[in-house]
Design an enzyme around this catalytic site. Structure first.
Site, PDB file in Angstrom:
ATOM      1  N   PHE A 157       1.032  -1.296  -0.155  1.00  0.00           N
ATOM      2  CA  PHE A 157      -0.138  -0.103  -0.123  1.00  0.00           C
ATOM      3  C   PHE A 157       0.947   1.165  -0.115  1.00  0.00           C
ATOM      4  CE2 PHE A 157      -2.400   3.383   1.783  1.00  0.00           C
ATOM      5  CZ  PHE A 157      -3.778   3.266   0.918  1.00  0.00           C
ATOM      6  N   ASP A 248       9.022   2.519   1.802  1.00  0.00           N
ATOM      7  CA  ASP A 248       7.899   3.325   2.261  1.00  0.00           C
ATOM      8  C   ASP A 248       7.917   3.210   3.749  1.00  0.00           C
ATOM      9  OD1 ASP A 248       5.599   4.310   2.898  1.00  0.00           O
ATOM     10  OD2 ASP A 248       4.403   3.531   1.250  1.00  0.00           O
ATOM     11  N   LYS A 277       2.634   9.400   8.480  1.00  0.00           N
ATOM     12  CA  LYS A 277       1.877   9.052   9.691  1.00  0.00           C
ATOM     13  C   LYS A 277       1.983   9.462  10.997  1.00  0.00           C
ATOM     14  CE  LYS A 277      -1.265   5.533   7.763  1.00  0.00           C
ATOM     15  NZ  LYS A 277      -0.930   5.067   6.339  1.00  0.00           N
TER      16      LYS A 277
HETATM   17  C1  LIG Z   1      -1.130   5.026   5.126  1.00  0.00           C
HETATM   18  C2  LIG Z   1      -0.074   4.933   4.051  1.00  0.00           C
HETATM   19  C3  LIG Z   1       0.260   5.627   2.931  1.00  0.00           C
HETATM   20  C4  LIG Z   1      -0.871   6.670   2.546  1.00  0.00           C
HETATM   21  O1  LIG Z   1      -0.554   7.902   3.305  1.00  0.00           O
HETATM   22  P1  LIG Z   1      -1.576   9.248   3.375  1.00  0.00           P
HETATM   23  O2  LIG Z   1      -1.330   9.967   4.302  1.00  0.00           O
HETATM   24  O3  LIG Z   1      -2.882   8.270   3.527  1.00  0.00           O
HETATM   25  O4  LIG Z   1      -1.372   9.700   1.941  1.00  0.00           O
HETATM   26  C5  LIG Z   1       1.296   5.195   2.125  1.00  0.00           C
HETATM   27  N1  LIG Z   1       2.087   4.245   2.414  1.00  0.00           N
HETATM   28  C6  LIG Z   1       1.914   3.259   3.815  1.00  0.00           C
HETATM   29  C7  LIG Z   1       2.732   2.319   3.892  1.00  0.00           C
HETATM   30  C8  LIG Z   1       0.726   3.594   4.158  1.00  0.00           C
HETATM   31  O5  LIG Z   1       0.579   2.967   5.537  1.00  0.00           O
END
Ligand SMILES: *Cc1c(COP(=O)(O)O)cnc(C)c1O
Length: 428
Positions: A157, A248, A277
């Site tokens: 994700f 990420d 986050k």
């Molecule tokens: C939540 C998340 C995102 C997206 O972040 P947003 O602030 O909602 O755009 C991207 N990568 C990972 C691994 C995430 O958990």
């Protein structure tokens, strides 16, 4: 995510600024807000530490933390002080000028990671967009690749913008948004043979692999920890072929896993990584970080109006200062162990439903069997009725991501509430 139940009809009064009361009704809300989310019928109005209260005064133990975001919980005195100071001094001026808080936060991040440079934005998706743009520019200008490919993992994700949703290796998020952004290729996670085959397959004509983008532990995709041997080999392959390794760290970074960064569990250093986050403790901020050799953005290449403003950076700095306190990460490690061993005990009582407990630090998943008679959503809904908030990570995993300041008593309480939930749901 599906809505929990039919939405209550009544309207509620909610405390608001200047002593005014805000009248809230679910139906009014649904009439005006787009239906992008399947919401639980709870209107949360107040928080303190790991506790939340809804508009009717019911208390909940928060093991969601705004989806792994409220690092310091709710109304933490240091966060309140930083917000109050910054909003009453200076909150936004744009990047036309030097912003001391931005420089200080970048210095902290560089001093506490493998990165040399930072770009600030406002969310995880935006940070990943920046990483994708940086990798593409590197491919064009340094590697001489005219059609760069970024390899990502299945069940990953990376966000909801068009490029990051394309990077996300889950077809359900792509449906109805085609044509997607070109230049992405998916491989199974933790599978080194599949990755080597993909690199060999793509390594011809002008379509070549510029970067590999991975999560150290897949969050939304089901709380799947990265395999250390796999990541060691990924790093070697990247070094061998001159491919950029992008991690990420949006969900795993900033202490969530008991280490400051997820990649520390894997004994590797990425070339580029992203954070969001937990970085602002719930105040929107994102960061794109890279090593000096790939810091190739020039003025005009990339920008964000809000990115790195004094408010977001001042608040994120207060979060970072808390992370540096000697016992902060020790608490994350210990509470994580306590939570996992408690979940194991519960799992052993429900062998037909639960297959596994997995995670790092305070990012954990209770994994259901494929043929489990209960779903993760049913457990999450049942737990709400017991006063415990959790969040699904797909149909088979219940995710536990409390604030990092969670106490031993709060972990015990959450385990009790989960036991009660399962006892009600599962009729032997
Ligand atoms: C939540 C998340 C995102 C997206 O972040 P947003 O602030 O909602 O755009 C991207 N990568 C990972 C691994 C995430 O958990």
């Amino acid at each position: 995510m599906n809505p929990v139940a039919t939405v209550p009809n009544s309207s509620l009064t909610v405390p608001n600024h200047s002593g005014l009361e805000l009248v809230f009704s679910y139906s009014d809300f649904d009439a005006h807000v787009m239906s992008t989310y399947g919401r639980f019928p709870l209107a949360i109005v107040r928080g303190d530490g790991c506790r939340l209260w809804d508009a009717e005064g019911t208390e909940y133990l928060d093991f969601v933390a705004g989806i792994a975001t409220c690092t310091l919980g709710h109304a933490h005195p240091k966060l309140v002080a930083a917000v109050t100071h910054q909003i009453s001094t200076l909150h936004h001026v744009s990047n036309l000028y030097y912003i001391p808080q931005q420089g200080e936060l970048a210095k902290w991040l560089v001093g506490h990671s493998c990165a040399d440079r930072v770009f600030f934005c406002n969310s995880g998706a935006e940070a990943n967009e920046g990483a994708i743009k940086l990798a593409r520019k590197y491919a064009h200008t340094v590697l001489n690749i005219s059609h760069p490919i970024i390899i990502t993992a299945q069940s990953s994700f990376h966000g909801r913008t068009l490029a990051t949703v394309t990077a996300t290796g889950q077809p359900k998020y792509h449906q109805h948004f085609q044509p997607l952004v070109p230049g992405f290729y998916y491989v199974p996670y933790n599978d080194i043979d599949a990755l080597e085959q993909a690199i060999a397959l793509l390594d011809h004509d002008e379509r070549q692999v510029a970067a590999i983008m991975l999560e150290a532990l897949q969050g939304e995709g089901g709380v799947r920890p990265g395999n250390i041997n796999y990541f060691q080999r990924v790093r070697q392959l990247c070094d061998h072929y001159g491919i950029l390794l992008i991690m990420d760290e949006v969900q795993v970074g900033i202490g969530r896993t008991g280490q400051l960064w997820g990649y520390e569990h894997l004994n590797i250093e990425p070339d580029i990584f992203t954070s969001a986050k937990g970085l602002g403790g719930g105040i929107p901020i994102g960061a794109l970080l890279c090593k000096e050799f790939c810091d190739i953005f020039q003025p005009g290449d990339h920008a964000s109006t809000f990115g790195g403003n004094p408010f977001a950076c001042g608040v994120a700095l207060s979060v970072c200062q808390c992370l540096e306190e000697p016992n902060f990460l020790v608490n994350v490690i210990q509470r994580g162990e306590q939570l996992r061993s408690g979940l194991e005990v519960i799992a052993s009582r429900y062998p037909k439903e639960i297959s596994e407990v997995r995670g790092w630090g305070l990012m954990n998943g209770l994994v259901l069997r494929d043929d489990s008679p209960v779903t993760s959503m049913e457990i999450v809904k049942g737990a709400i009725h017991q006063g415990l908030l959790t969040v699904p990570a797909g149909p088979k995993v219940v995710r536990f991501v409390p604030p990092l300041i969670v106490t031993a008593d709060e972990i015990d309480r959450a385990l009790q509430l989960l036991s009660l939930t399962l006892a009600k749901l599962v009729v032997e």
